[in-house]
Design a protein around this motif. Structure first.
Motif, PDB file in Angstrom:
ATOM      1  N   ALA A 148      12.502 -94.570   1.520  1.00 24.94           N
ATOM      2  CA  ALA A 148      11.448 -94.054   0.659  1.00 24.94           C
ATOM      3  C   ALA A 148      10.234 -94.990   0.738  1.00 24.94           C
ATOM      4  N   TRP A 149      10.465 -96.189   0.947  1.00 29.52           N
ATOM      5  CA  TRP A 149       9.182 -97.111   0.952  1.00 29.52           C
ATOM      6  C   TRP A 149       8.353 -96.841   2.454  1.00 29.52           C
ATOM      7  N   VAL A 150       9.254 -96.729   3.271  1.00 26.91           N
ATOM      8  CA  VAL A 150       8.751 -96.367   4.669  1.00 26.91           C
ATOM      9  C   VAL A 150       8.110 -94.928   4.670  1.00 26.91           C
ATOM     10  N   SER A 151       8.552 -93.776   3.989  1.00 24.94           N
ATOM     11  CA  SER A 151       7.687 -92.690   4.009  1.00 24.94           C
ATOM     12  C   SER A 151       6.413 -92.824   3.170  1.00 24.94           C
ATOM     13  N   SER A 152       6.830 -93.101   1.778  1.00 24.30           N
ATOM     14  CA  SER A 152       5.559 -93.405   0.944  1.00 24.30           C
ATOM     15  C   SER A 152       4.383 -94.199   1.415  1.00 24.30           C
ATOM     16  N   ARG A 153       4.803 -95.458   1.971  1.00 27.31           N
ATOM     17  CA  ARG A 153       3.547 -96.227   2.521  1.00 27.31           C
ATOM     18  C   ARG A 153       3.054 -95.640   3.588  1.00 27.31           C
ATOM     19  N   HIS A 154       3.701 -95.044   4.723  1.00 26.67           N
ATOM     20  CA  HIS A 154       2.963 -94.711   5.783  1.00 26.67           C
ATOM     21  C   HIS A 154       2.232 -93.330   5.428  1.00 26.67           C
ATOM     22  N   ALA A 155       2.700 -92.398   4.589  1.00 24.96           N
ATOM     23  CA  ALA A 155       1.942 -91.482   3.986  1.00 24.96           C
ATOM     24  C   ALA A 155       0.681 -91.692   3.168  1.00 24.96           C
ATOM     25  N   GLY A 156       0.796 -92.698   2.250  1.00 28.44           N
ATOM     26  CA  GLY A 156      -0.099 -93.165   1.380  1.00 28.44           C
ATOM     27  C   GLY A 156      -1.081 -94.091   1.908  1.00 28.44           C
ATOM     28  N   ARG A 157      -0.597 -95.029   2.572  1.00 26.27           N
ATOM     29  CA  ARG A 157      -1.692 -96.049   2.832  1.00 26.27           C
ATOM     30  C   ARG A 157      -1.780 -96.037   4.425  1.00 26.27           C
ATOM     31  N   GLY A 158      -1.133 -95.364   5.260  1.00 29.51           N
ATOM     32  CA  GLY A 158      -1.258 -95.302   6.684  1.00 29.51           C
ATOM     33  C   GLY A 158      -0.574 -96.280   7.342  1.00 29.51           C
ATOM     34  N   LEU A 159       0.315 -97.222   6.790  1.00 30.43           N
ATOM     35  CA  LEU A 159       0.839 -98.372   7.373  1.00 30.43           C
ATOM     36  C   LEU A 159       1.716 -97.951   8.440  1.00 30.43           C
ATOM     37  N   ALA A 160       1.725 -98.777   9.536  1.00 30.01           N
ATOM     38  CA  ALA A 160       2.525 -98.828  11.046  1.00 30.01           C
ATOM     39  C   ALA A 160       3.561 -99.378  10.545  1.00 30.01           C
ATOM     40  N   ARG A 161       4.664 -99.245  11.679  1.00 29.49           N
ATOM     41  CA  ARG A 161       5.958 -99.935  11.618  1.00 29.49           C
ATOM     42  C   ARG A 161       5.876-101.327  11.288  1.00 29.49           C
ATOM     43  N   ARG A 162       5.235-102.220  12.216  1.00 29.81           N
ATOM     44  CA  ARG A 162       5.045-103.575  11.979  1.00 29.81           C
ATOM     45  C   ARG A 162       4.623-103.994  10.601  1.00 29.81           C
ATOM     46  N   ALA A 163       3.638-103.366   9.997  1.00 33.44           N
ATOM     47  CA  ALA A 163       3.478-103.880   8.654  1.00 33.44           C
ATOM     48  C   ALA A 163       4.414-103.411   7.621  1.00 33.44           C
ATOM     49  N   LEU A 164       5.104-102.250   7.773  1.00 31.87           N
ATOM     50  CA  LEU A 164       6.132-101.856   6.833  1.00 31.87           C
ATOM     51  C   LEU A 164       7.331-102.625   7.071  1.00 31.87           C
ATOM     52  N   ALA A 165       7.628-103.218   8.350  1.00 30.03           N
ATOM     53  CA  ALA A 165       8.871-104.373   8.656  1.00 30.03           C
ATOM     54  C   ALA A 165       8.544-105.367   7.741  1.00 30.03           C
ATOM     55  N   GLY A 166       7.307-105.958   7.774  1.00 29.47           N
ATOM     56  CA  GLY A 166       7.002-107.253   6.988  1.00 29.47           C
ATOM     57  C   GLY A 166       7.104-106.842   5.641  1.00 29.47           C
ATOM     58  N   GLU A 167       6.876-105.770   4.899  1.00 32.84           N
ATOM     59  CA  GLU A 167       6.914-105.367   3.555  1.00 32.84           C
ATOM     60  C   GLU A 167       8.474-105.206   3.141  1.00 32.84           C
ATOM     61  N   LEU A 168       8.960-104.767   4.038  1.00 35.60           N
ATOM     62  CA  LEU A 168      10.638-104.682   3.722  1.00 35.60           C
ATOM     63  C   LEU A 168      11.233-105.851   3.793  1.00 35.60           C
ATOM     64  N   ARG A 169      11.001-106.719   4.710  1.00 39.72           N
ATOM     65  CA  ARG A 169      11.445-108.075   5.012  1.00 39.72           C
ATOM     66  C   ARG A 169      10.835-109.097   3.532  1.00 39.72           C
ATOM     67  N   ARG A 170       9.849-108.840   3.227  1.00 38.88           N
ATOM     68  CA  ARG A 170       9.258-109.722   1.895  1.00 38.88           C
ATOM     69  C   ARG A 170      10.216-109.156   0.648  1.00 38.88           C
TER      70      ARG A 170
END
Length: 272
Positions: A148-170
């Motif tokens: 859900a985080w990947v889908s929402s943040r990519h669609a809403g903020r346009g974040l790519a895989r590397r940024a999303l990986a950092g958010e999930l890790r944190r």
């Protein structure tokens, strides 16, 4: 003379209690169940999860209260302070209330809830018992959270895989679980999103083509896009904008720039 104003039921003009009211049993207080885990507490949590649309939804405190969740209506000062020697039963109830209040705001990972419980002084033993039970019944689901985080943040903020990986890790998501969620975001989707972001920014961009180029590539880099994806997206968008921008874009060697940027980028480690 005007008639007497009707009693409102509050304050100085409150109506007297009806016969038998004082003799009746007190109304039960919501959220008074105890123990580390019980079928009723699990059912309350499950009803709350359904009330906010499942693990992928965003919560509403009113929805939790309407579902009768323990602690959803508890007064803010009712939680026992740390270090008071509360019994395990009381500590488990407080742990559940803390978790449900956290989940009412948005879905949380197990690590986030564990950190919130530790901050409130909940012992590791009680915390593990409550979180294990929530894992079993599906109230906590890190894999669903990651998807859900990947889908929402990519669609809403346009974040790519590397940024999303950092958010999930944190947020404490396991690397393997995060990678599985990120695999659903393929390179083609990333490239399309990068181009859409650039096109939107170009509508209001001002300045010489080279300055605009640098700003837009930097914007995509901050969102986690690889150098090659960012440079090609901006080059293609400039080429379609105007004759002057197209001329500048023709002189850009996207592959050479991407290789140079890749050598300078320190964050080239694997996603997990």
């Amino acid at each position: 003379m005007t008639g007497r104003r009707a009693r409102t039921g509050r304050g100085w003009d409150a109506s007297p209690p009806r016969a038998g009211d004082a003799d009746g049993p007190p109304r039960p207080r919501r959220g008074s169940s105890g123990g580390v885990s019980s079928p009723s507490a699990d059912a309350d949590a499950r009803r709350a999860l359904d009330a906010r649309g499942g693990v992928d939804g965003w919560g509403d405190v009113d929805g939790w209260a309407a579902a009768g969740v323990p602690g959803a209506e508890a007064p803010r000062g009712a939680d026992a302070p740390r270090g008071t020697g509360a019994s395990p039963r009381d500590e488990a109830e407080l742990a559940r209330e803390v978790c449900l209040r956290q989940l009412a705001v948005r879905p949380r990972t197990r690590a986030e809830l564990a950190a919130a419980l530790a901050k409130r002084g909940i012992s590791e033993e009680v915390s593990a018992g409550v979180l294990d039970r929530y894992d079993e019944v599906g109230i906590i689901d890190d894999a669903a959270f990651a998807r859900a985080w990947v889908s929402s943040r990519h669609a809403g903020r346009g974040l790519a895989r590397r940024a999303l990986a950092g958010e999930l890790r944190r947020r404490g998501v396991d690397g393997e679980v995060a990678s599985e969620a990120l695999d659903e975001l393929d390179e083609e989707t990333e490239a399309e999103t990068a181009r859409a972001l650039v096109d939107r920014k170009l509508r209001t961009a001002r300045g010489e083509p080279d300055a605009v180029f640098r700003r837009l590539v930097g914007m995509l880099a901050r969102k986690g896009y690889p150098p090659g994806v960012a440079i090609r997206a901006v080059k293609d968008a400039l080429a379609a904008q105007s004759a002057e921008a197209a001329e500048f874009a023709d002189g850009i060697d996207a592959d050479a720039l991407a290789d140079a940027e890749g050598e300078l980028t320190p964050d080239s480690r694997p996603l997990n």
